[in-house]
Design a protein around this motif. Structure first.
Motif, PDB file in Angstrom:
ATOM      1  N   PRO A  69     -19.139  25.734  30.247  1.00  0.00           N
ATOM      2  CA  PRO A  69     -18.734  26.104  31.610  1.00  0.00           C
ATOM      3  C   PRO A  69     -19.543  25.378  32.690  1.00  0.00           C
ATOM      4  O   PRO A  69     -18.993  25.000  33.726  1.00  0.00           O
ATOM      5  CB  PRO A  69     -18.978  27.619  31.661  1.00  0.00           C
ATOM      6  CG  PRO A  69     -19.671  27.981  30.399  1.00  0.00           C
ATOM      7  CD  PRO A  69     -19.371  26.914  29.422  1.00  0.00           C
ATOM      8  N   LEU A  92     -15.779  33.520  27.219  1.00  0.00           N
ATOM      9  CA  LEU A  92     -17.152  33.025  27.309  1.00  0.00           C
ATOM     10  C   LEU A  92     -17.201  31.707  28.079  1.00  0.00           C
ATOM     11  O   LEU A  92     -18.153  31.438  28.808  1.00  0.00           O
ATOM     12  CB  LEU A  92     -17.744  32.816  25.906  1.00  0.00           C
ATOM     13  CG  LEU A  92     -18.059  34.082  25.116  1.00  0.00           C
ATOM     14  CD1 LEU A  92     -18.656  33.708  23.764  1.00  0.00           C
ATOM     15  CD2 LEU A  92     -19.036  34.963  25.897  1.00  0.00           C
ATOM     16  N   ALA A  93     -16.198  30.892  27.907  1.00  0.00           N
ATOM     17  CA  ALA A  93     -16.174  29.605  28.590  1.00  0.00           C
ATOM     18  C   ALA A  93     -15.756  29.757  30.050  1.00  0.00           C
ATOM     19  O   ALA A  93     -15.664  28.781  30.776  1.00  0.00           O
ATOM     20  CB  ALA A  93     -15.231  28.652  27.863  1.00  0.00           C
ATOM     21  N   GLU A  94     -15.513  30.989  30.424  1.00  0.00           N
ATOM     22  CA  GLU A  94     -15.105  31.288  31.803  1.00  0.00           C
ATOM     23  C   GLU A  94     -13.843  30.537  32.189  1.00  0.00           C
ATOM     24  O   GLU A  94     -13.707  30.042  33.305  1.00  0.00           O
ATOM     25  CB  GLU A  94     -16.243  30.965  32.776  1.00  0.00           C
ATOM     26  CG  GLU A  94     -17.474  31.812  32.532  1.00  0.00           C
ATOM     27  CD  GLU A  94     -18.693  31.292  33.281  1.00  0.00           C
ATOM     28  OE1 GLU A  94     -18.516  30.568  34.273  1.00  0.00           O
ATOM     29  OE2 GLU A  94     -19.819  31.599  32.844  1.00  0.00           O
ATOM     30  N   ARG A  95     -12.943  30.449  31.234  1.00  0.00           N
ATOM     31  CA  ARG A  95     -11.717  29.729  31.493  1.00  0.00           C
ATOM     32  C   ARG A  95     -10.548  30.657  31.795  1.00  0.00           C
ATOM     33  O   ARG A  95      -9.451  30.206  32.103  1.00  0.00           O
ATOM     34  CB  ARG A  95     -11.370  28.828  30.290  1.00  0.00           C
ATOM     35  CG  ARG A  95     -12.370  27.709  30.098  1.00  0.00           C
ATOM     36  CD  ARG A  95     -12.429  26.815  31.324  1.00  0.00           C
ATOM     37  NE  ARG A  95     -11.305  25.917  31.389  1.00  0.00           N
ATOM     38  CZ  ARG A  95     -11.301  24.703  30.866  1.00  0.00           C
ATOM     39  NH1 ARG A  95     -12.386  24.254  30.256  1.00  0.00           N
ATOM     40  NH2 ARG A  95     -10.256  23.934  30.965  1.00  0.00           N
ATOM     41  N   VAL A  96     -10.816  31.951  31.675  1.00  0.00           N
ATOM     42  CA  VAL A  96      -9.763  32.907  32.023  1.00  0.00           C
ATOM     43  C   VAL A  96      -9.919  33.246  33.500  1.00  0.00           C
ATOM     44  O   VAL A  96     -11.015  33.576  33.959  1.00  0.00           O
ATOM     45  CB  VAL A  96      -9.873  34.182  31.163  1.00  0.00           C
ATOM     46  CG1 VAL A  96      -8.820  35.184  31.606  1.00  0.00           C
ATOM     47  CG2 VAL A  96      -9.715  33.836  29.689  1.00  0.00           C
ATOM     48  N   THR A  98      -4.718  32.494  24.950  1.00  0.00           N
ATOM     49  CA  THR A  98      -5.975  32.652  24.211  1.00  0.00           C
ATOM     50  C   THR A  98      -5.721  32.653  22.705  1.00  0.00           C
ATOM     51  O   THR A  98      -6.493  32.071  21.940  1.00  0.00           O
ATOM     52  CB  THR A  98      -6.721  33.945  24.608  1.00  0.00           C
ATOM     53  OG1 THR A  98      -5.926  35.071  24.247  1.00  0.00           O
ATOM     54  CG2 THR A  98      -7.031  33.966  26.096  1.00  0.00           C
ATOM     55  N   HIS A 118      -5.012  29.143  21.648  1.00  0.00           N
ATOM     56  CA  HIS A 118      -6.245  28.362  21.718  1.00  0.00           C
ATOM     57  C   HIS A 118      -7.154  28.660  20.524  1.00  0.00           C
ATOM     58  O   HIS A 118      -7.751  27.762  19.947  1.00  0.00           O
ATOM     59  CB  HIS A 118      -6.993  28.667  23.022  1.00  0.00           C
ATOM     60  CG  HIS A 118      -8.380  28.102  23.036  1.00  0.00           C
ATOM     61  ND1 HIS A 118      -8.645  26.762  23.152  1.00  0.00           N
ATOM     62  CD2 HIS A 118      -9.600  28.710  22.902  1.00  0.00           C
ATOM     63  CE1 HIS A 118      -9.955  26.560  23.117  1.00  0.00           C
ATOM     64  NE2 HIS A 118     -10.556  27.729  22.969  1.00  0.00           N
ATOM     65  N   GLY A 119      -7.244  29.929  20.166  1.00  0.00           N
ATOM     66  CA  GLY A 119      -8.073  30.281  19.013  1.00  0.00           C
ATOM     67  C   GLY A 119      -7.562  29.593  17.769  1.00  0.00           C
ATOM     68  O   GLY A 119      -8.342  29.062  16.963  1.00  0.00           O
ATOM     69  N   SER A 145     -13.617  33.135  23.005  1.00  0.00           N
ATOM     70  CA  SER A 145     -14.204  31.853  23.409  1.00  0.00           C
ATOM     71  C   SER A 145     -13.748  31.414  24.792  1.00  0.00           C
ATOM     72  O   SER A 145     -14.520  30.826  25.544  1.00  0.00           O
ATOM     73  CB  SER A 145     -13.932  30.778  22.358  1.00  0.00           C
ATOM     74  OG  SER A 145     -12.558  30.540  22.238  1.00  0.00           O
ATOM     75  N   LEU A 146     -12.515  31.744  25.174  1.00  0.00           N
ATOM     76  CA  LEU A 146     -12.092  31.371  26.526  1.00  0.00           C
ATOM     77  C   LEU A 146     -12.741  32.260  27.575  1.00  0.00           C
ATOM     78  O   LEU A 146     -13.028  31.811  28.689  1.00  0.00           O
ATOM     79  CB  LEU A 146     -10.561  31.420  26.632  1.00  0.00           C
ATOM     80  CG  LEU A 146      -9.857  30.231  25.966  1.00  0.00           C
ATOM     81  CD1 LEU A 146      -8.348  30.397  26.035  1.00  0.00           C
ATOM     82  CD2 LEU A 146     -10.279  28.915  26.613  1.00  0.00           C
ATOM     83  N   GLY A 180      -9.902  33.063  20.039  1.00  0.00           N
ATOM     84  CA  GLY A 180      -9.443  32.401  21.253  1.00  0.00           C
ATOM     85  C   GLY A 180      -9.755  33.237  22.475  1.00  0.00           C
ATOM     86  O   GLY A 180     -10.227  32.725  23.493  1.00  0.00           O
ATOM     87  N   LEU A 181      -9.542  34.530  22.343  1.00  0.00           N
ATOM     88  CA  LEU A 181      -9.824  35.424  23.453  1.00  0.00           C
ATOM     89  C   LEU A 181     -11.298  35.370  23.827  1.00  0.00           C
ATOM     90  O   LEU A 181     -11.675  35.132  24.975  1.00  0.00           O
ATOM     91  CB  LEU A 181      -9.419  36.856  23.060  1.00  0.00           C
ATOM     92  CG  LEU A 181      -9.765  37.956  24.044  1.00  0.00           C
ATOM     93  CD1 LEU A 181      -9.119  37.709  25.392  1.00  0.00           C
ATOM     94  CD2 LEU A 181      -9.389  39.321  23.484  1.00  0.00           C
TER      95      LEU A 181
END
Lengths: 204, 204, 204, 204
Positions: A117, B176-180, A166, A169-170, B173-174, B170-171
């Motif tokens: 990030p 955590l990556a602040e992509r949501v 999500t 993506h996973g 990691s996205l 996917g939920l």
DNA sequence: AATGAATGAGCTTTCATTCAT
DNA sequence: AATGAATGAAAGCTCATTCAT
């Protein structure tokens, strides 16, 4: 002077160097990941000096961002090509196209969705906005489907789309990371996973 | 009780340094990711020399692997604690515990599931086997539920578990990556996403 | 107490550890040369802690010196065993024994004769004196031969012996360094080189 | 003549840094031997950053190899300069030139002939071939002398040359290592040793 | 548009050695 | 007699970036 050489020679490297750099960067991303990336390695691969890269990109960040943007555009092109009127079918096609794109372009996928990030914090807002269009395509299909009564929604189309994303993506990232059991991974598994992700929207 | 006597002697040094190293490594992982990790930074953070780390870990790989193993054990402990007899409820609890763990332990989650495959290639097989136990817990709940007729399975429990795991991953990691999208992310979104992932197993 | 254990067990490691260290050091010298030597590698090989080496040797220098001394004694034993009354024959036997020793004990030979002078500067004088005895054996044979009229000397026995030694050393060290053409090196070459070195002393 | 114009421009930097590095490396080799060599020490000595060395040499190996090659060329120049028609005299001159070179250039001599075989294994074959030319000069003199009947050969010129070389090498290396008794070492000793090595080829 | 030269900071790892136990 | 813990120094090398040309 004779050694002024054919100007075409320069032209070929000139504007095209940017492309060469981007392409070789992608190649390096596949093998070594983002951290295995280095300006020198890129330069060596392209056959230019490391300094030259800075003529086309402000720095490593800018180069990465250019790659992300390019990937986002390509993904959009692929998703947008899923011309299917019936919303449920379109949603299915979108999912499969997404997964296909990720598996076929691990290097793009990596920088697009798996960057730290902090590294993304400097990503230009206008590019970010375009990137978001990709998920919105899913939302539109969901909204259309809900309106037509062929898809069941228990949350807003945006939320549902994001949640669907999500899941996809996973699937993609664990496959790329080779973390899915080799005995399981395969087209059948991908199909099962996509179905599972879409099951939530089926009307009984 | 008697052997609890002299451990205070070397509180700051001795066997405790290992812990300090592991803990500070986790802290660094949160802020800088795996690539922002360096033996020197760790040493600086714990207040020991870089050399000292090598007294407790064979190298950077071994240190990372120790962290992964620790994370896998903790995750297992959390998942295994979801004592619920009814399979459907247990599956739900497992999913929520998994996501909770990931969000609460971003540093563990990162090394556990987001490391470059090349780096994982050197992961000790016996540790790997233990790590797999985590996904198996989902498979067992699914199998139990299918046997009891309260969960619907269209693929083998193993495949279904793996697919479910990819969705949860996917939920996490996205997020955590602040992509949501910040306007979306939140407990409600997590709830929606988990429900969506579980919808596939609902019997009509 | 029962855990006082058999004292013999300690005896075996006790005084013998010195030997084990010396022996393993030699083994390491063959493969990695003097610079490939490290206290830790030795310790690892012997199965003791690096610290323990310091109980038996003051440091790396002292350890090396002990090895040199040991080598010098062994070389002396081999040379001295060339019991031959006739001086010319004895000289020949000494040369061949010297070369044989060097080739058979590359690790000894290396520290004995190929160490950087700075490293030898700290070599104990009394050991140095003993080491010199080896070359003196050549001098004695030469003197005896000259007295008996069977060897021709154009310089003092000491000088001639030293010069002869340099020739033999060159032979041994280039063979050990694998710098002699593989198509040439072999027993025949060694024989020729030794003869060539001895030709100077032949009476017509 | 015209292109001799602008070389003064970059006297301190540019292409000259390569020379400075090579020269300082040689200086370090004299005092500390090959193992006392380090990229940082070199850099400190030349007054540039350690990184800069890598701009001119691929690594420590390449730097060493460049030095070896340079030494081999210089030795060849010296040997080849011994223009003497009469083979016996030429052989004598070659020997003395060889020893002179070794004693005058201990740093070159060290890397040229006293490096660990493992380190030499990576030496470029074409350089190696050129290096061998040096010993061949001795072989040619011997062959010429034998053909003219002024030198006695009991083995092939190649073998004899190689054996002669080993003798000279022993002389040089023990002198450089300061292992020849100080009361003995000196021009007289060198003269005696060379004569002794050449005695084998004298016709009665 | 392109480059060669250069750098400071950083990397992982190994070294010989010391010290308290 | 033996050890585990610890360290400062140093190793070879790569990094992203700048600057003059």
């Amino acid at each position: 002077m004779t050694d002024a050489a054919p100007p075409a020679a320069r032209t070929e490297t000139g504007a095209d160097l940017r492309r060469l750099i981007l392409d070789h960067t992608r190649r390096l991303l596949v093998t070594g990941g983002y951290d295995g990336l280095s300006m020198r390695k890129i330069a060596r691969g392209v056959g230019c000096s490391a300094t030259s890269i800075y003529l086309h990109f402000e720095g490593k960040d800018a180069l990465t961002h250019a790659l992300i943007d390019e990937g986002m555009r390509r993904l959009y092109a692929e998703l947008d090509a899923q011309a299917e009127d019936r919303p449920a079918r379109r949603l299915d096609a979108l999912c499969r196209a997404y997964v296909r794109f990720g598996l076929a372009n691990p290097e793009y996928y990596q920088v697009m969705f798996q960057l730290h990030p902090e590294r993304m914090a400097r990503y230009p807002p206008e590019d970010y906005r375009r990137a978001r269009r990709n998920v919105e395509l899913f939302g539109e299909a969901l909204a259309d489907g809900a309106a037509a009564g062929v898809l069941r929604l228990v949350s807003s189309p945006d939320v549902a789309a994001m949640a669907l994303w999500t899941a996809l993506h996973g699937l993609v990232s664990l496959l790329l990371a080779e973390r899915v059991d080799a005995r399981v991974a395969g087209d059948a598994f991908i199909d099962a996973a996509v179905r599972q992700a879409l099951a939530a929207f089926e009307v009984q």
